[in-house]
Design an enzyme around this catalytic site. Sequence first.
Site, mmCIF file in Angstrom:
data_model
loop_
_atom_site.group_PDB
_atom_site.id
_atom_site.type_symbol
_atom_site.label_atom_id
_atom_site.label_comp_id
_atom_site.label_asym_id
_atom_site.label_seq_id
_atom_site.Cartn_x
_atom_site.Cartn_y
_atom_site.Cartn_z
ATOM 1 N N THR A 32 17.166 28.269 -77.234
ATOM 2 C CA THR A 32 18.169 29.160 -76.670
ATOM 3 C C THR A 32 19.518 28.896 -77.311
ATOM 4 O O THR A 32 19.716 27.920 -78.026
ATOM 5 C CB THR A 32 18.331 28.950 -75.151
ATOM 6 O OG1 THR A 32 19.076 27.747 -74.915
ATOM 7 C CG2 THR A 32 16.992 28.868 -74.457
ATOM 8 N N ASP A 33 20.465 29.764 -77.034
ATOM 9 C CA ASP A 33 21.861 29.465 -77.337
ATOM 10 C C ASP A 33 22.478 28.811 -76.099
ATOM 11 O O ASP A 33 21.833 28.641 -75.062
ATOM 12 C CB ASP A 33 22.596 30.747 -77.744
ATOM 13 C CG ASP A 33 23.793 30.476 -78.644
ATOM 14 O OD1 ASP A 33 24.309 29.338 -78.631
ATOM 15 O OD2 ASP A 33 24.229 31.393 -79.365
ATOM 16 N N TRP A 34 23.736 28.478 -76.204
ATOM 17 C CA TRP A 34 24.462 27.676 -75.209
ATOM 18 C C TRP A 34 24.388 28.295 -73.805
ATOM 19 O O TRP A 34 24.864 29.408 -73.584
ATOM 20 C CB TRP A 34 25.911 27.559 -75.658
ATOM 21 C CG TRP A 34 26.783 26.621 -74.905
ATOM 22 C CD1 TRP A 34 27.510 26.901 -73.787
ATOM 23 C CD2 TRP A 34 27.054 25.247 -75.229
ATOM 24 N NE1 TRP A 34 28.217 25.796 -73.390
ATOM 25 C CE2 TRP A 34 27.964 24.757 -74.256
ATOM 26 C CE3 TRP A 34 26.616 24.383 -76.233
ATOM 27 C CZ2 TRP A 34 28.450 23.451 -74.265
ATOM 28 C CZ3 TRP A 34 27.096 23.079 -76.252
ATOM 29 C CH2 TRP A 34 27.999 22.626 -75.277
#
Length: 754
Positions: free
Chosen positions: A302-304
């Site tokens: 995932t991203d942040w």
Amino acid sequence: MKKKVMIMVLFSLSAAMNSQDIKMTNSTIDNKVKALLTKMSNEEKVGQMTQITVTNFEVTGRKGVIDAAKLKEGIQKYHIGSILNVPNPGAPTVKRWREVIATISDEANKTRLKIPVLYGIDAIHGASYTQGATLFPQQIGLAATFNTELVKEGAQISAYETRASSLPWVFSPDLDFPRNPAWSRMWETFGEDVYLSSKMAVALVQGFEGDGVGSKYQVASCMKHYIGYGSTTTGKDRTPSIIPERILRQYDLTIYEAAIKAGAKSVMVSSGEINGTPVHASKYLITDVLKNELGFAGVVVTDWKDIIYLYTRHKVAESNRDAVKIAVMAGIDMSMVPEDFTFYTDLLDLVNKGEVPMSRIDDAVSRILKMKFELNLFENTVANPKDYPDFGSDKHIQKAYETAAESITLLKNKESVLPLNKNEKILVTGATANSMKYLNGGWSYTWQGENSDTYAADKFTILEAFQNKIGKENVLYTAGADLEIENDEEIEKAVALAKEASKIILCLGEKNYTETPGDISNIYMSDSQIKLALALAKLDKPIILILNEGRPRLISDFESKMNAVIQCYLPGNEGARALVDIVYGDVNPSGRLPYNYPRYPNSLEKYNRKYTESISEGEQNDDAKYEKSYLPQYEFGTGLSYTTFKYSNIKIDKKEISSSDEITVTVEVTNSGFKEGKESVLLYLSDNVASITPEFKSLKRFEKVILAPSETKTITFTLTPQDLKFVNNDLKWISEKGTYTIQIGDQKVDFLLQ
């Protein structure tokens, strides 16, 4: 004192590949993964899917100091599989990085199974979070080189220096396909063309990963941000996109497919949503398309905070636990949580209660373990400094300089005002003239790149590069303008100094930024800078406009008053040296625009526009009328030289082909000027009539060549059946019978698909 860098030829990194590197076959790795998986508890498996930021393990109130108890808790209790980001206060030395990774590795070796922690970093344009590393142009500048071999060599150097920092995994390349020039991450992309982006993506992946990421000189790459992230309807970061699947497949997905075929080991998912579905929640896009259809066997991260955001922002989950279930079942393998252990606790609960099947967990963990084995992390995680004698070396710096020099794009040169005479006195002015921040941009030493002047203090700003080139006595300077705040006194000072100079070097652009802090509501150059440009133009002295910007900020209010325009993009630490060498003719410019540079905020057509995008009332819909009514400031592929090139004798080996035939195209390119130059030869294809409205033209091939004065070279391209295809409404790639036009330079030739 700053020193000129020695010009050296880059050594072949492939020759430096150590034969002692451990290399395992896929079958060996698969067997090791299966054997390890059988020994793991549910807690250990869920921990492998958990990624935490390194700053979580710092002593409270003592930034940069690792708290042994916190690290022990993360690795021993929560079994975390990955750590990312940069210890405070930012940009450690190589030695400090080794200490941090060694500390993490030592703790991991105390666990029952001794599974190494996978460390990921945003090494975007070099080992950009390590002091003393070689920083290259940002991606948009790489695209402007139209030189895939040069880009690949730069990625090899970036991999070498990142591994020297004991970091094995980079969150690069960025494969986003930007459709709005206001978007703050445009400079992280390769521009607006799918073919160019695909070729550059392959070059970066191959440069990062080489013949195998098990080498201590290679890193695992991470494609991002899958998918549709660059198509926001608002132009703001992390906002929704509306993209028909036909468009998504023909454009965006094509770039990822190329990188996957090149061997990319991981992919980061888009923070956005498409047609109302967050990509992190889309089983169709992540599992059905990416993993099953494209056969991607790597790690999906995932991203942040983006699983958390399914609950707090997107509102498609009723709780964080619900969000975790949605994302993992969609196909997420690793969660960049990254600041707490909620993903771990919620996922473990879901697994123990049978709401997430072990088959999904085992698939995710197998992918993560496989990448760790491929990277040889089970053998060693800490780099030996003796193995990296060329970290930040002159030959690496020389390659960054060459890349910057080939990226910088001469857009205008009225009456051949350039190159300048080194004996002339000049005024250097403008908001971006005297700071490394505007050469490097974001993801440079720190997230927003605000400390580049400190970390790159030994590098030249634009002002300093001019002073070094022709002597301080010949260079007048004042800032002239702030990026945002108008200052009449500074403008008056610039005007007064300009009267003492024969030429004006006007440096304009943007602040350093990335992601949401770079969001804007106005794509014009800032008012303060426009005011300075117009004031200087009244003097009727030649002005050379230097642009340092991550996206095209509109300059139509004053462009006609500029004698020359040079687009630098964000050229990195060696950009100022390269720029000044171009200004004085020691380097012949060869960059080309990788996007249309718009003239007006409501005229944002791409170079491969549809014919109906250039209609004017009562006018014929042809290119001449487009040029008259919809002319961008500069079109995709624009790039001038100090010599001239002539195209002639375009030929094809077949006038009629079947749907399975290839077609060979040749064209002669002659340097018709008096200076050696590099020319990017671009081949465009037009499908003249199609059941889905055709594009005006599309780039299908390019090659960069060097020609001496009066030299002629014959360039050969081969088009395949795939080059003629588009995605129809049934989501199938098809080609249709009819006439196609090939264009190279001013040469055109037609052929018939029967």
